[in-house]
Design an enzyme around this catalytic site. Structure first.
Site, PDB file in Angstrom:
ATOM      1  N   ASP A 406       1.069  -1.012   0.250  1.00  0.00           N
ATOM      2  CA  ASP A 406       0.115   0.232   0.133  1.00  0.00           C
ATOM      3  C   ASP A 406       0.918   1.144  -0.084  1.00  0.00           C
ATOM      4  OD1 ASP A 406      -2.494   1.648   0.040  1.00  0.00           O
ATOM      5  OD2 ASP A 406      -2.336   1.599   2.306  1.00  0.00           O
ATOM      6  N   GLU A 409       2.701   4.854  -3.998  1.00  0.00           N
ATOM      7  CA  GLU A 409       2.681   5.682  -5.293  1.00  0.00           C
ATOM      8  C   GLU A 409       4.117   6.451  -5.283  1.00  0.00           C
ATOM      9  OE1 GLU A 409       0.365   5.489  -2.866  1.00  0.00           O
ATOM     10  OE2 GLU A 409      -1.083   4.393  -4.307  1.00  0.00           O
ATOM     11  N   ASP A 483      -9.211   3.324  -2.262  1.00  0.00           N
ATOM     12  CA  ASP A 483     -10.152   3.913  -1.473  1.00  0.00           C
ATOM     13  C   ASP A 483     -11.370   4.238  -2.121  1.00  0.00           C
ATOM     14  OD1 ASP A 483      -8.314   3.224   0.340  1.00  0.00           O
ATOM     15  OD2 ASP A 483      -7.381   5.272   0.701  1.00  0.00           O
TER      16      ASP A 483
HETATM   17  O1  MIG Z   1      -4.272   5.944   3.727  1.00  0.00           O
HETATM   18  O2  MIG Z   1      -3.567   1.108   5.778  1.00  0.00           O
HETATM   19  O3  MIG Z   1      -6.119   1.958   0.286  1.00  0.00           O
HETATM   20  O4  MIG Z   1      -6.887  -0.342   1.782  1.00  0.00           O
HETATM   21  O5  MIG Z   1      -6.563  -0.056   4.831  1.00  0.00           O
HETATM   22  C1  MIG Z   1      -4.643   4.969   4.481  1.00  0.00           C
HETATM   23  C2  MIG Z   1      -4.821   1.538   5.702  1.00  0.00           C
HETATM   24  C3  MIG Z   1      -3.739   3.730   4.198  1.00  0.00           C
HETATM   25  C4  MIG Z   1      -5.044   2.918   2.163  1.00  0.00           C
HETATM   26  C5  MIG Z   1      -5.545   1.785   1.553  1.00  0.00           C
HETATM   27  C6  MIG Z   1      -6.217   0.956   2.429  1.00  0.00           C
HETATM   28  C7  MIG Z   1      -5.747   0.444   3.944  1.00  0.00           C
HETATM   29  C8  MIG Z   1      -5.203   1.847   4.577  1.00  0.00           C
HETATM   30  N1  MIG Z   1      -4.651   2.678   3.627  1.00  0.00           N
END
Ligand code: MIG
Length: 788
Positions: A406, A409, A483
């Site tokens: 996650d 980017e 999200d």
């Molecule tokens: O900005 O790790 O898209 O699936 O649960 C939030 C917490 C960070 C974004 C991900 C989401 C995840 C969440 N993460």
């Protein structure tokens, strides 16, 4: 500043459309090679080279001879092919099999044609050029008949004609709506469908690229504020061939382990061992299948990657082993940010071994993410990827086989939402600024993770889920669409988004089922789960502070409904697995827009609310509340309602009933789909392998059964099971013939059960030449057993 008038400040207008566009101009010098042409022009240097008989590359560098070995996406090297070069007055023609490049020299314009002389890509008044600030741009002529597909992860409808798109990997928590442009993934590839023929174009530049398919003056153009103009042309001529050519360049998805294709349950976060055990016991007690449970950021010690919080998870190894015993895998989240903490191993190693991204002056770049001030590994360096991959031994030693990436980017909590664009990526001695290569951060993190896990798992397949990516991301991971929210609109939006990801070489995709942010409700969860049954990636995930959305969260009726569809996922597993296998070979996605199968049918060109699974199954989800019927488009042929066995003539729109327990599914007559039986997870072996033949009037159909152990790479060296089965049919008689088996894998099932649908008039069945006994089940279905 997004929502003030500053957003439309006159000074914001892009230079590229202004007056300082400099066309490459006329060719002043030419060098000819065996499969390439190198040109010096008034305003730049251009190389044209062929990769195969159907793929060519054009590179323009305004300042110097183009650099050809700097792609992060392309893994194919040019084939040693013969390119025929003809020189005429004022032009050159390069021909290699299916593709011809016609190059005029005053000014430089390049036209691509297919072997029959049909123009694929052409340039008019404007061709390639650059502007004073270094922006590079390329204009192409568009045709009234053009439809555009691909472009990776974008909101909006299927056909991108008339759209304007930016590629810049961005963490967009909100909003996701038709106006939202750059999201987490950047795949600057698309294909054009023009009068039934397709060709592809891949603009390989990992900086901030733009595509404008909305010029309205008979052109489209693509540009980037940095780097070279570097694009590939793929000759098609079918959309499937374009996908083959594009994934030939950038790679196909490796076959995932079966467990990765099962139902997955996630939540931000299951915070403690106790909570995880409780969750799993609910699934078991309620007999709802589940293959994986996710651990979001709370599992870590202060959000430090490669750690577990000892209070919340006192014995992760035991937990993971106990779950594995129940056939359930655990997938932890791993973010790129490494907490700045001189007493934390990963940070110490990263600093001491020089693994983090730095400014040119030598100071480490820090950004604020979950752990607070954090450093970011420079995944463009081979030794950093090796280090990061090796760090995953922490997880594999605990029994973990899959990882969730996650925030790659990379997302940073600041105004720009990402890393300072001045930061340097060392790139093994060929340094680039972050501005130039922003879009590959997630791809390279994915590579590090996938390769590390693969190595650590000694021959077992791994599974990676990644939020960010670039062209080629399919080589390492599956992609979820970030999200979203528990909005019906987001259920609608996920359909064309996933179809276009598939049309961009990424077959393994899906949205958070039920929606991530906002509160779900029972009906939404039921309808979304129905859709999820047929998305390649199938995970229910929701955010902290939202209503719980596990299958049982909205009462018994919803639970029953959701269970029915999770069971259905396992019933369809043999078919899905075969389609995954095919996609891993051909690049043609599992989940497809109808246009991929019916490219001559205008009704499919922008059909965004229904999709296909493979070649012959149409899924038409319900995406609005309190809606119990919908219009479905069925292309030519006859279709069978999966639930009622009703035969419906295609080539038209129908209105179909869909009560809350019904997801409309249609199977084309004359085709075959493979089924298994519901099970608590893919860990339970399939002993009931079924082929469902939807008999037509008369004809012959062949289906190749595919199976393997579902978890090792044995299939790469022949440990698989492939068996063609042929059905010849003429209403009263059916003969089933199984061909010889390919591969050394022995499936767990010993006989196939064949179900013939639409068998009302069937009198005689033979199996491999011998008259077979069959059972009549009603609704025009008969059942026969066939030895393996
Ligand atoms: O900005 O790790 O898209 O699936 O649960 C939030 C917490 C960070 C974004 C991900 C989401 C995840 C969440 N993460």
């Amino acid at each position: 500043m997004q929502d003030t008038s500053f957003a439309i400040h006159p000074g914001n207008k892009k230079q590229i459309e202004g007056t300082d566009y400099r066309d490459a101009g006329s060719v002043t010098a030419v060098q000819k090679g065996a499969s390439h042409l190198q040109l010096e022009c008034e305003n730049g240097y251009v190389t044209i080279l062929f990769y195969s008989s159907s793929v060519a590359r054009v590179v323009m560098n305004p300042k110097q001879v183009p650099v050809l070995d700097d792609s992060f996406a392309v893994i194919q090297t040019p084939e040693n092919i013969k390119v025929d070069l003809q020189e005429q007055e004022g032009s050159f023609t390069l021909t290699a099999g299916n593709l011809t490049a016609h190059v005029t020299t005053d000014p430089l314009r390049i036209t691509f044609l297919d072997s029959s002389g049909r123009v694929l890509i052409s340039e008019g008044d404007k061709g390639m050029g650059h502007s004073a600030n270094g922006e590079i741009v390329c204009y192409k002529e568009s045709d009234e008949a053009d439809h555009y597909y691909g472009f990776g992860e974008k909101t909006g409808f299927l056909d991108k004609r008339g759209e304007k798109m930016t590629m810049w990997n961005t963490d967009v928590y909100a909003p996701h709506n038709p106006e939202t442009d750059a999201l987490y993934q950047s795949i600057p590839f698309f294909m054009t469908l023009r009068n039934g023929h397709a060709h592809g174009l891949f603009f390989d530049n990992p900086g901030k690229t733009h595509f404008n398919m909305r010029n309205g003056d008979g052109t489209y153009h693509f540009s980037c504020e940095s780097g070279q103009m570097d694009y590939y042309v793929m000759a098609g001529p079918t959309m499937k061939e374009v996908l083959g050519q594009y994934t030939g360049l950038t790679g196909t998805m490796p076959l995932p382990p079966k467990w990765a294709i099962g139902y997955h349950q996630s939540r931000y976060s299951y915070e403690t061992e106790e909570e995880v055990r409780e969750l799993v016991s609910q699934f078991i007690e309620k007999e709802i299948p589940v293959d994986a449970v996710y651990l979001d950021i709370h599992y870590m010690d202060g959000y430090r990657v490669f750690t577990f919080d000892e209070d919340r998870f006192p014995d992760p190894k035991k937990l993971i082993a106990d779950l594995k015993e129940q056939g359930i895998r655990v997938v932890p989240i791993v973010d790129p940010g490494v907490k700045e903490d001189p007493e934390y191993g990963a940070y110490q190693e990263g600093i001491r071994q020089d693994h983090f991204c730095k400014y040119i002056e030598g100071n480490v770049y820090y950004g604020d993410v979950w752990p607070g001030n954090s450093a970011f590994p420079d995944f463009t360096k081979d030794d950093v990827r090796d280090w990061w991959g090796e760090k995953h031994r922490f997880y594999t030693e605990l029994g973990i086989e899959g990882i969730w990436n996650d925030m790659n980017e990379p997302a940073v909590f600041n105004e720009t939402k990402t890393m300072d664009t001045k930061v340097i990526h060392e790139n093994n001695g060929s340094p680039k600024t972050h501005r130039e290569v922003h879009n590959i951060y997630g791809l390279k993190m994915g590579e590090a993770t996938y390769e590390g896990m693969k190595k650590n798992l000694n021959g077992k397949r791994t599974f990676l889920l990644t939020r960010a990516g670039y062209a080629g991301v399919q080589r390492y991971g599956s992609v979820w669409t970030g999200d979203n929210r528990s909005f019906w609109e987001h259920l609608q939006l996920a359909i064309p988004m996933c179809m276009n990801l598939g049309m961009s070489g990424v077959p393994f995709t899906g949205p958070d089922v039920g929606g991530f942010a906002h509160d779900a409700n029972g009906q939404l969860l039921a309808r979304w789960t129905q859709f999820g049954t047929f998305t390649p990636y199938f995970r229910n995930h929701s955010a902290i502070g939202t209503l719980r959305q596990e299958p049982w969260s909205f009462g018994e009726d919803v639970e029953k409904n959701v269970k029915k569809y999770i069971d259905l996922r396992y019933i369809w597993m043999p078919q899905l697995y075969k389609l995954f296998r095919d996609a891993s070979v051909t690049g043609v996605p599992v989940m497809r827009p109808l246009v991929l199968e019916y490219p001559e049918d205008p009704a499919t060109f922008n059909l965004s609310d229904q999709f296909m699974i493979g070649e012959n199954v149409i899924v038409a989800p319900i995406t609005a509340p309190d809606t119990f019927h919908r219009a479905v488009y069925l292309p030519e042929g006859n279709w069978v309602n999966y639930w009622t066995e009703e035969v419906i003539e295609g080539g038209r729109h129908i209105l179909t009933e869909a009560d809350l327990e019904t997801l409309p599914v249609f199977v084309k007559r004359g085709s075959v789909v493979a089924h298994g039986s519901p099970k608590r997870s893919t860990a339970v072996k399939e002993t009931d392998y079924q082929l469902h033949f939807y008999a037509g009037e008369k004809g012959e159909t062949s289906y190749t059964v595919y199976d393997d152990d579902g978890e090792t790479f044995g299939y790469e060296t022949g440990e698989s099971f492939e068996m063609p089965v042929t059905f010849s049919y003429d209403q009263t008689r059916l003969s089933i013939t199984s061909g010889s088996v390919n591969g050394t894998y022995t499936p767990d099932w010993e006989e196939l059960t064949v179900f013939v649908h639409g068998a009302d008039e069937l009198k005689e069945i033979s199996v491999n030449g011998n008259t077979a006994h069959f059972e009549t089940l009603g609704s025009g279905i008969v059942k026969i057993r066939v030895q393996r």
